[in-house]
Each structure stands twice: as C-alpha cells, then as structure tokens.
Design a protein around this motif. Structure first.
Motif, PDB file in Angstrom:
ATOM      1  N   LEU A   1     -30.006  10.126  16.583  1.00 24.79           N
ATOM      2  CA  LEU A   1     -29.361   9.791  15.308  1.00 24.79           C
ATOM      3  C   LEU A   1     -30.213  10.166  14.105  1.00 24.79           C
ATOM      4  O   LEU A   1     -29.691  10.433  13.010  1.00 24.79           O
ATOM      5  N   ALA A   2     -31.532  10.189  14.302  1.00 21.36           N
ATOM      6  CA  ALA A   2     -32.454  10.466  13.200  1.00 21.36           C
ATOM      7  C   ALA A   2     -32.918  11.912  13.158  1.00 21.36           C
ATOM      8  O   ALA A   2     -33.890  12.231  12.459  1.00 21.36           O
ATOM      9  N   ASP A   3     -32.226  12.799  13.889  1.00 21.92           N
ATOM     10  CA  ASP A   3     -32.668  14.189  13.931  1.00 21.92           C
ATOM     11  C   ASP A   3     -32.787  14.779  12.523  1.00 21.92           C
ATOM     12  O   ASP A   3     -31.854  14.698  11.716  1.00 21.92           O
ATOM     13  N   GLU A   4     -33.947  15.372  12.256  1.00 22.40           N
ATOM     14  CA  GLU A   4     -34.234  15.885  10.914  1.00 22.40           C
ATOM     15  C   GLU A   4     -33.471  17.177  10.610  1.00 22.40           C
ATOM     16  O   GLU A   4     -33.219  17.498   9.445  1.00 22.40           O
ATOM     17  N   THR A   5     -33.093  17.919  11.654  1.00 22.58           N
ATOM     18  CA  THR A   5     -32.418  19.194  11.433  1.00 22.58           C
ATOM     19  C   THR A   5     -31.000  18.991  10.925  1.00 22.58           C
ATOM     20  O   THR A   5     -30.578  19.612   9.938  1.00 22.58           O
ATOM     21  N   VAL A   6     -30.242  18.114  11.579  1.00 26.10           N
ATOM     22  CA  VAL A   6     -28.863  17.884  11.137  1.00 26.10           C
ATOM     23  C   VAL A   6     -28.826  16.937   9.947  1.00 26.10           C
ATOM     24  O   VAL A   6     -27.903  16.980   9.134  1.00 26.10           O
TER      25      VAL A   6
ATOM     26  N   MET B   1       0.848  -1.184   0.000  1.00 31.90           N
ATOM     27  CA  MET B   1       0.000   0.000   0.000  1.00 31.90           C
ATOM     28  C   MET B   1       0.889   1.240   0.000  1.00 31.90           C
ATOM     29  O   MET B   1       1.877   1.309   0.725  1.00 31.90           O
ATOM     30  N   ALA B   2       0.578   2.222  -0.813  1.00 29.01           N
ATOM     31  CA  ALA B   2       1.323   3.480  -0.842  1.00 29.01           C
ATOM     32  C   ALA B   2       0.732   4.418   0.207  1.00 29.01           C
ATOM     33  O   ALA B   2      -0.402   4.883   0.046  1.00 29.01           O
ATOM     34  N   PRO B   3       1.445   4.678   1.286  1.00 31.99           N
ATOM     35  CA  PRO B   3       0.859   5.475   2.359  1.00 31.99           C
ATOM     36  C   PRO B   3       0.728   6.947   1.988  1.00 31.99           C
ATOM     37  O   PRO B   3       1.578   7.507   1.288  1.00 31.99           O
ATOM     38  N   LEU B   4      -0.379   7.557   2.452  1.00 33.87           N
ATOM     39  CA  LEU B   4      -0.533   8.998   2.331  1.00 33.87           C
ATOM     40  C   LEU B   4       0.357   9.661   3.377  1.00 33.87           C
ATOM     41  O   LEU B   4       0.655   9.077   4.427  1.00 33.87           O
ATOM     42  N   PRO B   5       0.791  10.899   3.162  1.00 35.95           N
ATOM     43  CA  PRO B   5       1.581  11.589   4.188  1.00 35.95           C
ATOM     44  C   PRO B   5       0.695  11.976   5.373  1.00 35.95           C
ATOM     45  O   PRO B   5      -0.507  12.213   5.226  1.00 35.95           O
ATOM     46  N   LEU B   6       1.300  12.038   6.551  1.00 30.76           N
ATOM     47  CA  LEU B   6       0.588  12.493   7.737  1.00 30.76           C
ATOM     48  C   LEU B   6       0.156  13.939   7.530  1.00 30.76           C
ATOM     49  O   LEU B   6       0.959  14.793   7.151  1.00 30.76           O
ATOM     50  N   ALA B   7      -1.120  14.221   7.783  1.00 33.45           N
ATOM     51  CA  ALA B   7      -1.638  15.584   7.597  1.00 33.45           C
ATOM     52  C   ALA B   7      -2.803  15.808   8.544  1.00 33.45           C
ATOM     53  O   ALA B   7      -3.507  14.867   8.923  1.00 33.45           O
ATOM     54  N   VAL B   8      -3.005  17.043   8.928  1.00 40.56           N
ATOM     55  CA  VAL B   8      -4.126  17.444   9.773  1.00 40.56           C
ATOM     56  C   VAL B   8      -4.957  18.452   8.998  1.00 40.56           C
ATOM     57  O   VAL B   8      -4.431  19.464   8.512  1.00 40.56           O
ATOM     58  N   ARG B   9      -6.272  18.162   8.865  1.00 43.25           N
ATOM     59  CA  ARG B   9      -7.159  19.020   8.086  1.00 43.25           C
ATOM     60  C   ARG B   9      -8.282  19.559   8.957  1.00 43.25           C
ATOM     61  O   ARG B   9      -8.825  18.841   9.804  1.00 43.25           O
ATOM     62  N   GLU B  10      -8.646  20.819   8.734  1.00 44.92           N
ATOM     63  CA  GLU B  10      -9.760  21.426   9.456  1.00 44.92           C
ATOM     64  C   GLU B  10     -11.082  21.007   8.828  1.00 44.92           C
ATOM     65  O   GLU B  10     -11.134  20.553   7.678  1.00 44.92           O
ATOM     66  N   THR B  11     -12.168  21.173   9.594  1.00 40.84           N
ATOM     67  CA  THR B  11     -13.519  20.866   9.134  1.00 40.84           C
ATOM     68  C   THR B  11     -14.409  22.071   9.410  1.00 40.84           C
ATOM     69  O   THR B  11     -13.981  23.025  10.063  1.00 40.84           O
ATOM     70  N   PRO B  12     -15.664  22.060   8.947  1.00 44.25           N
ATOM     71  CA  PRO B  12     -16.555  23.184   9.251  1.00 44.25           C
ATOM     72  C   PRO B  12     -16.889  23.318  10.734  1.00 44.25           C
ATOM     73  O   PRO B  12     -17.359  24.376  11.165  1.00 44.25           O
ATOM     74  N   VAL B  13     -16.679  22.260  11.528  1.00 41.44           N
ATOM     75  CA  VAL B  13     -16.950  22.319  12.970  1.00 41.44           C
ATOM     76  C   VAL B  13     -15.683  22.802  13.672  1.00 41.44           C
ATOM     77  O   VAL B  13     -14.634  22.160  13.566  1.00 41.44           O
ATOM     78  N   PRO B  14     -15.727  23.932  14.377  1.00 39.47           N
ATOM     79  CA  PRO B  14     -14.509  24.473  15.001  1.00 39.47           C
ATOM     80  C   PRO B  14     -13.838  23.462  15.931  1.00 39.47           C
ATOM     81  O   PRO B  14     -14.487  22.865  16.796  1.00 39.47           O
ATOM     82  N   GLY B  15     -12.557  23.248  15.710  1.00 40.44           N
ATOM     83  CA  GLY B  15     -11.789  22.349  16.565  1.00 40.44           C
ATOM     84  C   GLY B  15     -11.844  20.896  16.179  1.00 40.44           C
ATOM     85  O   GLY B  15     -11.052  20.089  16.685  1.00 40.44           O
ATOM     86  N   LEU B  16     -12.792  20.506  15.309  1.00 38.96           N
ATOM     87  CA  LEU B  16     -12.884  19.122  14.836  1.00 38.96           C
ATOM     88  C   LEU B  16     -11.895  18.961  13.682  1.00 38.96           C
ATOM     89  O   LEU B  16     -12.014  19.623  12.658  1.00 38.96           O
TER      90      LEU B  16
ATOM     91  N   SER C   1     -21.753  27.910  16.609  1.00 41.77           N
ATOM     92  CA  SER C   1     -21.631  26.738  15.729  1.00 41.77           C
ATOM     93  C   SER C   1     -22.501  25.565  16.194  1.00 41.77           C
ATOM     94  O   SER C   1     -22.411  24.464  15.632  1.00 41.77           O
ATOM     95  N   PHE C   2     -23.367  25.794  17.182  1.00 43.33           N
ATOM     96  CA  PHE C   2     -24.263  24.734  17.667  1.00 43.33           C
ATOM     97  C   PHE C   2     -25.086  24.165  16.510  1.00 43.33           C
ATOM     98  O   PHE C   2     -25.696  24.907  15.737  1.00 43.33           O
ATOM     99  N   GLY C   3     -25.087  22.851  16.360  1.00 46.23           N
ATOM    100  CA  GLY C   3     -25.848  22.181  15.317  1.00 46.23           C
ATOM    101  C   GLY C   3     -25.093  21.974  14.016  1.00 46.23           C
ATOM    102  O   GLY C   3     -25.615  21.328  13.094  1.00 46.23           O
ATOM    103  N   ARG C   4     -23.862  22.479  13.924  1.00 48.44           N
ATOM    104  CA  ARG C   4     -23.084  22.313  12.690  1.00 48.44           C
ATOM    105  C   ARG C   4     -22.638  20.844  12.556  1.00 48.44           C
ATOM    106  O   ARG C   4     -22.271  20.207  13.540  1.00 48.44           O
ATOM    107  N   VAL C   5     -22.647  20.334  11.327  1.00 44.24           N
ATOM    108  CA  VAL C   5     -22.427  18.896  11.082  1.00 44.24           C
ATOM    109  C   VAL C   5     -21.222  18.686  10.171  1.00 44.24           C
ATOM    110  O   VAL C   5     -20.957  19.480   9.267  1.00 44.24           O
ATOM    111  N   PHE C   6     -20.530  17.565  10.420  1.00 45.45           N
ATOM    112  CA  PHE C   6     -19.487  17.104   9.506  1.00 45.45           C
ATOM    113  C   PHE C   6     -19.545  15.581   9.483  1.00 45.45           C
ATOM    114  O   PHE C   6     -19.791  14.937  10.512  1.00 45.45           O
ATOM    115  N   HIS C   7     -19.344  14.990   8.305  1.00 46.48           N
ATOM    116  CA  HIS C   7     -19.322  13.532   8.216  1.00 46.48           C
ATOM    117  C   HIS C   7     -18.321  13.095   7.163  1.00 46.48           C
ATOM    118  O   HIS C   7     -18.022  13.832   6.208  1.00 46.48           O
ATOM    119  N   THR C   8     -17.793  11.902   7.334  1.00 46.24           N
ATOM    120  CA  THR C   8     -16.831  11.357   6.380  1.00 46.24           C
ATOM    121  C   THR C   8     -16.719   9.856   6.591  1.00 46.24           C
ATOM    122  O   THR C   8     -17.063   9.333   7.661  1.00 46.24           O
TER     123      THR C   8
END
Length: 467
Positions: A152-157, A3-18, A97-104
């Motif tokens: 988990l099924a919240d319609e807002t997020v 496997m060809a490894p990806l380089p170590l990296a840290v990426r920001e998300t729309p959720v502050p601090g995540l 930022s209450f209610g802000r979502v990120f998924h991957t």
C-alpha cells in the motif's frame, strides 16, 4: 430529503479495462435505493458481461481502515453499500500498462469494474462502511496462490491516501506486501487447443505458439473425468479442433456412437464448461450439416439438413456449441493440412502411375488448415459478434475431379489421367455415407470482419511446392 440521481453511465480510466460506473441513487426521507448490478443496462453501455457467481461484503468499523492492494485471478465489480471510501487500483498485469494507477472517491453512487490482474484497494472514510465485491469465480484456499500483491505504501505508484497509512488500520499481511519492483506481473489467461494432433491442431501450433496444446492422450474430451482434471480457471479461450471425421465408418453402429460422442456429446460438455468459467469456445463445423441440394452458396443461417450420421453428429455439435454463449463456430469444407488428405492421396497416385476415377458432381472449395487456423486467430483478435462463420479458401468452386486434375498438373503429370465419374457411379456397390453435392459456403460474413481467405488454387500451389 430527495436526491437527484445521476444517469447510469460507464466511464473509461487510464488503466485498460478498469471502468467507473455512475449509478443512479434514488433517495427520500426513508433513505435511498439503487440498482447496484443491472446486467442488461450495464452491458449495453459497455460493461463486460462478466458472469458473476459470488458476492462478498467487507464491513469496516473505523475510518482509515485500509485494505489491499490485491490483484485476484478473476474480475470484480466493486461498490459501496454504506459510507464512503477512497478507492485505488494499480495494474499488476503483464504488459505495457503494468504499474499504471487510478484512484477516486466512492459512495453509493459509484461502482468500479476491476478486470483480472488489476490490484484493488480502498480506504474507509466513514464509520460503518460496507464495501461490496461481485466476482466471477468462487473463492477458494487454493486460488490465493494465484493472487498478486503490492504494498500500500509503494513509492513508485504513490497512492495519495487521504488518511496517512501510519494512522490507518492495516493488516500485518498488507503491511508485508512487496514493492512494485519486486512484484511478478500476473500473466494473462491462456488459450487451450484440444485435438492438437490433427491437421487443424498442427496448424494451430504455429498460430498460437504460447497456447497449451493437448491431444487425446492429454485431454480426452469424451471422458468427463479427463475434462474435470483441467484447471479451466487458467484459460480464457478453448479451441476445439478435435473431431470424429471417418464419414463412412460413422454409418456403422459403433462408428455412429463414436461420432456422436466426439462431435456432439463432448461439445455439449465443453459448452457447459465454457459457460461455467466464462470462456470463449471456438468450435469447427462442417459442410456436411447441409444436404447440398440447394443451388448457390450456403450462408451461415441456412437450415441444417444433414444426410449422413457424421453430418447429423456435426449439426448436433453446432447446436451444442452455440449454448456456450461466447462462441465462434467455424463452418468449413474439404480440409487439407499436415496429414492424410485428398490432395496428398492424388499426388501419391500421380507419382505411382495410377490413373484414378474421381467424383465430378460434388462441388466445393478446399480449405487449407493454415487458413482455417488464421481465421480462428483473426476472430479471436477482432472479436466480432459471436456466432457461426463460414471459412474456406476463396475462388471459384471446383469438383473433386477438377481438384485432382490440378494436383496432377501441379506435380508434373498429365491432368487427363484423371477420369471424372458421378458419385453414384463411384460409390456403386460400396458401403458409403451420402455426401452433399453442393458444399459451397458463402464467405461474405467472415470477409466483413476483415478476413480475406486465400484463393484455393494459389494455396494448393503453395502446399504442393512445400511437399
């Protein structure tokens, strides 16, 4: 298969601090290997040095096993040991930022840093998925009362689960969690001010109105049992404004023990607690850690060389506070605030017709408690490099006699009523601690952070006008 490894990296998300962390995975015919947590490399790339203390692993036998959304009162570093998951995070912290979502989607090549108060959830996509949590506090039954949950099924997020929840494996507790409109946001960790009854402590009340303020009757920092009763997990910062300041009494056997107890031993206990709970410790030091015999202003890295028992106890406290890791030590001089102090004494003597003799060969700068409190707030807001910062008011240094003459003049009395005498003359025949002749502290380091102390004479004018 290699496997060809990806380089170590840290990426920001729309959720502050995540933060998403790309992990290099090294694979061959035998399988694969990765450094799942590598403190030095990851913190250098911007991951918080969050001091993990416990590692948990969740094994999920079936695809569709779904867990969350749980916001816990600690930080987490989550990753996948085997299989793949769909991860989802919702900000459940108090704030904009209450209610802000990120998924991957996550496999062994991905990790996520989840700050306290951000809801964590995942859905297993493969059989035999192992999901790992590295956390910076120990789990306990009592800690569950501080959790915040979202359905988990919240319609807002509207998390787009790959496997619909009606076909997923969920616990009954997760099914029963509230919708976003019913969630009470998790409040931020608080600031604790110790020594709240002193001159600086009183000034800190207006600068940190939402902090918890404790005087000795509430928390005695010299009593370990008193410290053990504090719920330290509620706090992010502890400001130690408590100090033994009776300089002359510290030369006695009883006073020396008391000075070392408050100024050194108790600070060592606070530093130990700060390390254990990943707190930022703010501690206040003194010009008395120097002998005052060198010319020019003392910088933060000048060698400690105290003359008195009080100065020795404060120097020991500096060394102890630095062991906290996350620390700001504010070295100051000639503090004036709400309480008994030199300026009030001189104003009282002027009003009562007393013509004082005042030391003229000790020089320094006044520091008003509100300026010192403002400097603490500035450092905690800006977060420059941890360490020691000199903080006094600005302007030209003065002697005590010159300060006294200014007080007389500003209160409408003749400054010539103040007579300057040497320290040797003033203290002749008295039981007194030696004092530094030069108490001038260099302010360039704190000024480089953007903090500009008020000129001492202007602050003195305001102080006397408000009396």
């Amino acid at each position: 298969m290699t496997m060809a490894p990806l380089p170590l990296a840290v990426r920001e998300t729309p959720v502050p601090g995540l933060l998403v962390v790309d992990l290099p995975v090294h694979g061959d015919a035998r399988g694969w290997f990765k450094e799942n947590w590598q403190r030095a490399k990851m913190t250098a790339l911007g991951l918080p040095d969050f001091a993990p203390v416990q590692n948990n692993v969740s094994f999920n036998a079936e695809p569709g096993t779904t867990r969350g959304i749980h916001a816990e009162p600690w930080d987490k570093f989550v990753s996948v040991a085997s299989g793949r998951v769909f991860g989802a995070w919702v900000d459940l912290r108090e704030g904009p930022s209450f209610g802000r979502v990120f998924h991957t989607e996550m496999g062994p090549e991905t990790a996520v840093f989840v700050p306290r108060g951000v809801g964590n959830a995942f859905q297993a996509l493969d059989e035999g998925t192992a999901y790992s949590y590295l956390v910076n506090d120990h789990w306990s039954e009592s800690a569950q009362s501080d959790y915040t949950f979202l359905n988990l099924a919240d319609e807002t997020v509207a998390v787009p689960w790959p496997i619909p929840l009606e076909r997923a494996v969920l616990s009954e507790k997760d099914r029963a969690h509230p919708r976003l409109a019913e969630v009470t946001p998790m409040p931020p960790k608080q600031t604790l001010v110790l020594g709240a009854g002193g001159q600086l402590g009183k000034a800190l009340r207006s600068v940190f109105p939402n902090a918890d303020h404790a005087d000795r009757s509430l928390i005695d920092i010299t009593d370990r049992r008193s410290l053990e009763r504090v719920e330290w997990t509620r706090y992010a910062t502890v400001i130690n404004a408590a100090a033994y300041t009776r300089v002359d009494e510290a030369e006695s056997a009883e006073g020396r023990a008391a000075a070392w107890g408050v100024n050194a031993a108790a600070v060592a206990d606070l530093a130990r607690i700060a390390r254990a709970h990943a707190l930022t410790l703010v501690h206040v030091s003194s010009d008395y850690v120097f002998d005052g015999r060198r010319p020019g202003a003392y910088t933060e890295d000048a060698a400690l060389c105290p003359l008195s028992a009080y100065g020795q106890s404060k120097a020991a406290g500096d060394l102890a506070a630095a062991a906290a890791g996350r620390h700001y030590i504010l070295r100051t001089s000639w503090v004036v605030g709400d309480g008994a102090n030199f300026v009030r004494t001189m104003a009282s003597l002027a009003a009562r017709g007393v013509d004082p003799e005042v030391v003229c060969d000790q020089r320094g700068r006044l520091t008003f408690a509100e300026d010192l409190a403002a400097a603490i707030a500035h450092l905690l807001a800006v977060r420059p490099e941890y360490g020691t910062y000199n903080v006094t008011c600005g302007g030209e240094p003065m002697s005590w006699a010159e300060v006294a003459a200014r007080v007389f003049g500003l209160t409408g009395h003749d400054p010539a009523r103040v007579t300057g005498v040497t320290a040797a003359e003033y203290f002749a025949g008295k039981q007194a601690a030696p004092r530094p002749a030069n108490s001038v502290l260099d302010l360039q380091k704190i000024e480089r952070t953007g903090f500009r102390p008020r000129p001492a004479l202007r602050a003195l004018e305001v102080y006397l006008a408000d009396r």
